[in-house]
Design a protein around this motif. Structure first.
Motif, short mmCIF file in Angstrom:
data_model
loop_
_atom_site.label_atom_id
_atom_site.label_comp_id
_atom_site.label_asym_id
_atom_site.label_seq_id
_atom_site.Cartn_x
_atom_site.Cartn_y
_atom_site.Cartn_z
N SER A 5 5.60 6.08 -4.58
CA SER A 5 5.94 6.24 -5.99
C SER A 5 5.15 7.38 -6.63
CB SER A 5 5.69 4.94 -6.75
OG SER A 5 4.31 4.61 -6.74
N ARG A 6 3.98 7.71 -6.04
CA ARG A 6 3.14 8.77 -6.60
C ARG A 6 3.35 10.12 -5.90
NH1 ARG A 6 -1.01 4.82 -5.81
NH2 ARG A 6 -1.80 6.11 -4.10
N SER A 7 3.79 10.08 -4.66
CA SER A 7 3.85 11.29 -3.84
C SER A 7 5.04 12.17 -4.19
CB SER A 7 3.92 10.90 -2.36
OG SER A 7 4.07 12.05 -1.55
N GLY A 8 4.85 13.48 -4.09
CA GLY A 8 5.95 14.40 -4.31
C GLY A 8 6.86 14.48 -3.10
N SER A 68 4.63 14.52 5.36
CA SER A 68 3.72 13.91 4.38
C SER A 68 2.60 13.12 5.05
CB SER A 68 4.50 13.00 3.43
OG SER A 68 3.62 12.35 2.54
N ALA A 88 11.29 2.97 -8.67
CA ALA A 88 11.23 3.69 -9.94
C ALA A 88 12.03 2.98 -11.03
CB ALA A 88 11.76 5.11 -9.76
N ARG A 112 12.17 4.46 -2.96
CA ARG A 112 11.53 5.08 -4.12
C ARG A 112 12.40 4.97 -5.36
NH1 ARG A 112 8.56 10.92 -4.19
NH2 ARG A 112 10.63 11.81 -3.90
N GLU A 157 0.83 -1.22 0.00
CA GLU A 157 0.00 0.00 0.00
C GLU A 157 0.85 1.26 0.00
OE1 GLU A 157 -2.99 2.44 3.03
OE2 GLU A 157 -2.49 0.33 3.45
N ALA A 180 3.20 2.08 -3.11
CA ALA A 180 2.43 2.69 -4.21
C ALA A 180 2.27 4.18 -3.96
CB ALA A 180 1.08 2.00 -4.33
N LYS A 181 2.01 4.56 -2.70
CA LYS A 181 1.88 5.98 -2.36
C LYS A 181 3.20 6.72 -2.54
CE LYS A 181 -1.89 5.53 1.00
NZ LYS A 181 -2.31 5.76 2.41
N ASP A 187 0.55 11.36 3.49
CA ASP A 187 0.46 10.09 2.77
C ASP A 187 1.22 8.97 3.48
OD1 ASP A 187 -1.09 11.11 0.75
OD2 ASP A 187 0.57 11.44 -0.65
#
Length: 259
Positions: free
Chosen positions: A16-19, A26, A77, A73, A10, A13-14, A28
């Motif tokens: 990889s998307r989060s800035g 954060s 990636a 990360r 879970e 995945a966050k 997230d």
């Protein structure tokens, strides 16, 4: 027994998307929150299932978590699969230099090398072999009022923290039933003794009473190793309990070797 990686799945995945991968800033990365206490996700999920020795701290700190998150990360990636990304991220936590030298000296002195049929327990730290598993009583970073958790409030009396011990640390105990468990300090020891009281960890495999291997703990270590007479030690060192712990641990290892 297979490890449960649902939390890692879970949150990776966050990530990889989060800035942002700041464990403090954060939202997230928030795993749980209760009053002043916040638990953030960082990739410390990997369990070295071949480990013979488990070194247990209290909880990862902010700097350690930030480095592990950045590493995870990057690996994710680059299309590294989840389990390998977690393994590599965990390797950013090192245990070297004076810490390792002091630990090896103490483990050898109580006979751990003989239990494992090694010339020295330094051989456990062979790069890539994963004979040593690094973990924490609280697997994921815990912050109190935005600062690293230091053992207060007491983890076993705080539901959000006790649950982490009863789930994540208990899972690791089930995956490593034949390892020796070394708590770094009384807080980590309390967590392991708690699992032992529940029948989830064999008490004879907990190396209780070994001084923390930090260089700042130098006098306690040399007294433990018999390199300094107890009557020459400072009062703050409290040599009596150290010498008792040494004898108890020697007997404990000897008993395990005789099985």
């Amino acid at each position: 027994m297979a490890q449960d990686l649902s939390i890692a799945t879970e949150f990776m995945a966050k990530i990889s998307r989060s800035g942002s991968i700041d464990p403090l800033a954060s939202s997230d990365l928030t795993l749980a929150q209760e009053g002043r206490i916040r638990v953030a996700y960082a990739p410390f999920d990997h369990v070295a299932t071949n480990a013979r020795l488990v070194i247990v701290g209290i909880t990862p700190g902010l700097s350690q978590a930030t480095v592990a998150l950045a590493a995870a990360r990057q690996h994710f990636a680059n299309s590294v699969d989840l389990e390998e990304a977690l393994r590599r991220a965990k390797l950013t936590a090192s245990f070297s230099g004076t810490l390792r030298s002091n630990l090896v000296a103490m483990l050898d002195s109580i006979g751990v090398h003989g239990l494992f049929d090694l010339k020295t327990t330094a051989d456990l730290f062979t790069p890539g072999a994963e004979h040593v598993h690094f973990t924490s009583a609280l697997r994921y970073p815990v912050f109190v009022d935005g600062k690293n958790y230091n053992g207060t409030p007491e983890m076993l009396k705080t539901p959000i923290l006790r649950q982490m011990i009863d789930t994540h640390l208990a899972e690791e105990a089930a995956l490593l039933p034949q390892a020796l468990w070394l708590p770094l300090g009384p807080k980590a020891e309390m967590a392991l003794q708690h699992l032992a009281s529940r029948g989830l960890l064999e008490k004879s495999r907990i190396l209780a009473g070994l001084p923390h291997p930090s260089g700042a703990n130098g006098e306690r270590i040399v007294v433990f190793l018999g390199k300094k007479d107890a009557d020459q030690a400072s009062r703050q060192t409290r040599p009596g309990p150290l010498l008792t712990a040494y004898k108890t641990l020697r007997k404990q290892i000897s008993t395990l070797k005789g099985r």
